[in-house]
Design a protein around this motif. Sequence first.
Motif, short mmCIF file in Angstrom:
data_model
loop_
_atom_site.label_atom_id
_atom_site.label_comp_id
_atom_site.label_asym_id
_atom_site.label_seq_id
_atom_site.Cartn_x
_atom_site.Cartn_y
_atom_site.Cartn_z
N ASN A 40 0.79 -1.22 0.00
CA ASN A 40 0.00 0.00 0.00
C ASN A 40 0.83 1.27 0.00
O ASN A 40 0.47 2.25 -0.68
CB ASN A 40 -0.94 0.01 1.21
N LEU A 41 1.91 1.29 0.76
CA LEU A 41 2.71 2.51 0.87
C LEU A 41 3.95 2.47 -0.02
O LEU A 41 4.18 3.40 -0.80
CB LEU A 41 3.11 2.75 2.32
N ASP A 42 4.72 1.40 0.07
CA ASP A 42 5.88 1.29 -0.81
C ASP A 42 5.45 1.29 -2.27
O ASP A 42 6.16 1.82 -3.14
CB ASP A 42 6.67 0.01 -0.52
N GLY A 43 4.28 0.70 -2.55
CA GLY A 43 3.79 0.67 -3.92
C GLY A 43 3.48 2.05 -4.46
O GLY A 43 3.66 2.32 -5.67
N VAL A 44 3.01 2.94 -3.61
CA VAL A 44 2.80 4.33 -4.02
C VAL A 44 4.15 5.00 -4.30
O VAL A 44 4.32 5.71 -5.29
CB VAL A 44 2.01 5.10 -2.95
N PHE A 45 5.12 4.75 -3.43
CA PHE A 45 6.46 5.31 -3.62
C PHE A 45 7.07 4.88 -4.95
O PHE A 45 7.57 5.71 -5.71
CB PHE A 45 7.35 4.88 -2.46
N THR A 46 7.03 3.60 -5.26
CA THR A 46 7.68 3.13 -6.49
C THR A 46 7.04 3.71 -7.74
O THR A 46 7.73 4.10 -8.68
CB THR A 46 7.67 1.59 -6.58
N VAL A 47 5.71 3.79 -7.76
CA VAL A 47 5.03 4.34 -8.94
C VAL A 47 5.29 5.84 -9.06
O VAL A 47 5.64 6.34 -10.14
CB VAL A 47 3.52 4.05 -8.88
N CYS A 48 5.13 6.56 -7.95
CA CYS A 48 5.31 8.01 -8.02
C CYS A 48 6.76 8.38 -8.34
O CYS A 48 7.00 9.32 -9.11
CB CYS A 48 4.88 8.66 -6.71
N ARG A 49 7.70 7.66 -7.79
CA ARG A 49 9.10 7.93 -8.12
C ARG A 49 9.37 7.74 -9.60
O ARG A 49 10.10 8.52 -10.22
CB ARG A 49 10.02 7.01 -7.31
N ALA A 50 8.76 6.72 -10.19
CA ALA A 50 9.00 6.43 -11.60
C ALA A 50 8.38 7.46 -12.54
O ALA A 50 8.91 7.71 -13.63
CB ALA A 50 8.45 5.05 -11.95
N VAL A 51 7.27 8.08 -12.15
CA VAL A 51 6.59 9.02 -13.05
C VAL A 51 6.88 10.48 -12.74
O VAL A 51 6.77 11.34 -13.62
CB VAL A 51 5.06 8.80 -13.07
N ALA A 52 7.23 10.80 -11.49
CA ALA A 52 7.31 12.20 -11.09
C ALA A 52 8.42 12.97 -11.81
O ALA A 52 8.18 14.08 -12.31
CB ALA A 52 7.51 12.31 -9.57
N PHE A 53 9.62 12.40 -11.88
CA PHE A 53 10.73 13.14 -12.50
C PHE A 53 10.48 13.44 -13.97
O PHE A 53 10.67 14.58 -14.41
CB PHE A 53 12.04 12.40 -12.30
N PRO A 54 10.03 12.44 -14.77
CA PRO A 54 9.70 12.78 -16.17
C PRO A 54 8.62 13.85 -16.28
O PRO A 54 8.70 14.73 -17.15
CB PRO A 54 9.22 11.44 -16.75
N MET A 55 7.60 13.80 -15.41
CA MET A 55 6.58 14.84 -15.43
C MET A 55 7.18 16.21 -15.10
O MET A 55 6.86 17.22 -15.74
CB MET A 55 5.47 14.52 -14.42
N MET A 56 8.06 16.24 -14.09
CA MET A 56 8.68 17.50 -13.69
C MET A 56 9.55 18.06 -14.81
O MET A 56 9.59 19.27 -15.04
CB MET A 56 9.47 17.29 -12.41
N LYS A 57 10.23 17.18 -15.53
CA LYS A 57 11.05 17.64 -16.67
C LYS A 57 10.18 18.24 -17.76
O LYS A 57 10.56 19.22 -18.41
CB LYS A 57 11.85 16.47 -17.23
N ARG A 58 8.98 17.66 -17.96
CA ARG A 58 8.06 18.18 -18.97
C ARG A 58 7.23 19.34 -18.44
O ARG A 58 6.50 19.97 -19.20
CB ARG A 58 7.14 17.05 -19.45
N ARG A 59 7.31 19.58 -17.13
CA ARG A 59 6.56 20.65 -16.46
C ARG A 59 5.05 20.52 -16.66
O ARG A 59 4.34 21.49 -16.86
CB ARG A 59 7.05 22.03 -16.92
N ALA A 60 4.60 19.28 -16.55
CA ALA A 60 3.16 19.02 -16.66
C ALA A 60 2.88 17.61 -16.16
O ALA A 60 3.69 16.70 -16.32
CB ALA A 60 2.69 19.16 -18.10
N GLY A 61 1.71 17.44 -15.55
CA GLY A 61 1.29 16.11 -15.13
C GLY A 61 0.49 16.17 -13.85
O GLY A 61 0.48 17.18 -13.13
N SER A 62 -0.20 15.08 -13.57
CA SER A 62 -0.96 14.99 -12.32
C SER A 62 -0.85 13.57 -11.77
O SER A 62 -0.76 12.60 -12.52
CB SER A 62 -2.43 15.36 -12.53
N ILE A 63 -0.87 13.48 -10.46
CA ILE A 63 -0.79 12.21 -9.75
C ILE A 63 -1.93 12.17 -8.73
O ILE A 63 -2.13 13.14 -7.99
CB ILE A 63 0.56 12.04 -9.04
#
Length: 245
Positions: A112-135
């Motif tokens: 429940n918690l580590d699974g959120v971490f792994t998914v968000c870590r994988a998507v957050a940086f690419p979204m931040m580089k593109r300066r767009a996205g939602s989680i």
Amino acid sequence: MSAGVALISGGARGIGRACVRQLAQDGYDVSFCYRADERAATELEKELGEEGTRVLAMRADVTDGAAVREWVSRTERELGPVTTAVTAAGITADTPLATMPDDKWTSVLRTNLDGVFTVCRAVAFPMMKRRAGSITTVSSVTGIYGNAGQTNYAASKAGIIGFTKSLAREAGRFGVRANVVAPGLIDTDMSDAMPEKARNHLIESIALRRAGSPEEVAELVGFLASERAGYITGSVLEIHGGYGG
């Protein structure tokens, strides 16, 4: 024209499955992962494909960071950059704290918690580089109000809230939003396992006197993914029919 690419963990069943359908209906290409129910995942992938949605279903254990990174990489190779992500994978293993074995504590926190971490870590940086996205992370009212017999589940779901609020502060200046949906009693296979007496008692504590549907939660998730929620980040949206704890 596609609304973008939506990535959903735990998409083969329950709230995750409803989110896959909702986001496909909203015009997204969708990628979802599942851990065990290959039949349900294959059926959903086929149904959406026949409706014209570009869809990818992939077996991946969200506790495995390498598997999650491969899922995200494959999604971006085959469908394009992820524009919205939903973390819906979750389990329960209810036991009173005094008799809780280590494995029941660890398995719930890991999924429940580590699974959120792994998914968000994988998507957050690419979204931040593109300066767009939602989680959007899926927590629970149990993470807000607590519930007897669910210290492990409550800890994991409360952790999701703190995690997401912190992520919202980190990612906001890069144009990435992060919010929490906290459902109450929802008609899923997990809630179906409740003893009838306990379920009826819980419904009596809900103002609307009924359980919610996965589709009702998914509609809220769809809203948070959309531009209509463009000024909402770091928020916890409770959806529980008037449950007061």
